[in-house]
Design a protein around this motif. Structure first.
Motif, mmCIF file in Angstrom:
data_model
loop_
_atom_site.group_PDB
_atom_site.id
_atom_site.type_symbol
_atom_site.label_atom_id
_atom_site.label_comp_id
_atom_site.label_asym_id
_atom_site.label_seq_id
_atom_site.Cartn_x
_atom_site.Cartn_y
_atom_site.Cartn_z
ATOM 1 N N CYS A 230 0.841 -1.209 0.000
ATOM 2 C CA CYS A 230 0.000 0.000 0.000
ATOM 3 C C CYS A 230 0.869 1.249 0.000
ATOM 4 C CB CYS A 230 -0.931 0.011 1.204
ATOM 5 S SG CYS A 230 -2.136 -1.318 1.231
ATOM 6 N N ALA A 231 1.893 1.255 0.843
ATOM 7 C CA ALA A 231 2.805 2.405 0.912
ATOM 8 C C ALA A 231 3.530 2.600 -0.410
ATOM 9 C CB ALA A 231 3.802 2.212 2.054
ATOM 10 N N CYS A 232 3.920 1.502 -1.052
ATOM 11 C CA CYS A 232 4.600 1.598 -2.343
ATOM 12 C C CYS A 232 3.687 2.205 -3.404
ATOM 13 C CB CYS A 232 5.093 0.220 -2.783
ATOM 14 S SG CYS A 232 6.534 -0.346 -1.856
ATOM 15 N N VAL A 233 2.439 1.804 -3.425
ATOM 16 C CA VAL A 233 1.483 2.367 -4.386
ATOM 17 C C VAL A 233 1.379 3.869 -4.172
ATOM 18 C CG1 VAL A 233 -0.969 2.466 -5.009
ATOM 19 C CG2 VAL A 233 0.140 0.254 -4.711
ATOM 20 N N ILE A 234 1.218 4.282 -2.936
ATOM 21 C CA ILE A 234 1.065 5.707 -2.619
ATOM 22 C C ILE A 234 2.321 6.482 -3.003
ATOM 23 C CG2 ILE A 234 0.806 7.360 -0.720
ATOM 24 C CD1 ILE A 234 -0.904 5.100 0.671
ATOM 25 N N GLU A 235 3.491 5.871 -2.782
ATOM 26 C CA GLU A 235 4.766 6.535 -3.056
ATOM 27 C C GLU A 235 5.233 6.364 -4.503
ATOM 28 O OE1 GLU A 235 6.474 8.578 -1.022
ATOM 29 O OE2 GLU A 235 4.761 8.360 0.327
ATOM 30 N N ARG B 143 -6.646 2.113 -6.859
ATOM 31 C CA ARG B 143 -7.807 2.850 -7.369
ATOM 32 C C ARG B 143 -7.846 4.271 -6.798
ATOM 33 N NH1 ARG B 143 -10.196 -1.918 -5.950
ATOM 34 N NH2 ARG B 143 -11.294 -0.935 -4.225
ATOM 35 N N ARG B 144 -7.618 4.390 -5.499
ATOM 36 C CA ARG B 144 -7.671 5.706 -4.850
ATOM 37 C C ARG B 144 -6.584 6.636 -5.389
ATOM 38 N NH1 ARG B 144 -7.784 6.952 1.619
ATOM 39 N NH2 ARG B 144 -7.424 9.179 1.409
ATOM 40 N N THR B 145 -5.382 6.120 -5.554
ATOM 41 C CA THR B 145 -4.272 6.925 -6.063
ATOM 42 C C THR B 145 -4.532 7.352 -7.503
ATOM 43 O OG1 THR B 145 -2.744 5.791 -4.580
ATOM 44 C CG2 THR B 145 -1.768 6.949 -6.438
#
Length: 105
Positions: A60-65, A91-93
């Motif tokens: 999750c952190a990787c997706v956000i970053e 999806r959110r990102t």
């Protein structure tokens, strides 16, 4: 209830529910994992490997970053939770990025 490390319940239907208390013995927040990615000075083009993925907080952190991620988890239940959580953040990102681009025009 199946709880991800962020305390988000994932039901049998795979829908993400409301935040709840989590009693997992090694709970880590997504914010902590984002901080550790930055602290480790991982280049943006690098792929992060989590050989003990659990419920997918590092993913999750990787997706956000904006980092690529490979996660390995032997427990099917945790793998499914991780998949749901990572899909949610993807999806959110993507939605936030679309909204940011539309604000520019």
């Amino acid at each position: 209830a199946n709880l991800g490390r962020s305390g988000v319940e994932v039901g049998k239907t795979g829908k993400i529910g409301q935040p709840r208390e989590n009693f997992h013995p090694t709970v880590k927040s997504i914010k902590i994992m984002q901080f550790l990615i930055e602290l480790a000075n991982i280049p943006s083009e690098a792929t992060v490997l989590d050989p003990f993925m659990g419920s997918g907080t590092t993913g999750c952190a990787c997706v956000i970053e904006g980092r690529d991620f490979i996660g390995i988890e032997k427990e099917k239940e945790y793998f499914e939770i991780a998949k749901q959580r990572i899909d949610y953040w993807q999806r959110r990102t993507e939605e936030e990025n679309r909204n940011e681009v539309s604000r520019l025009f």
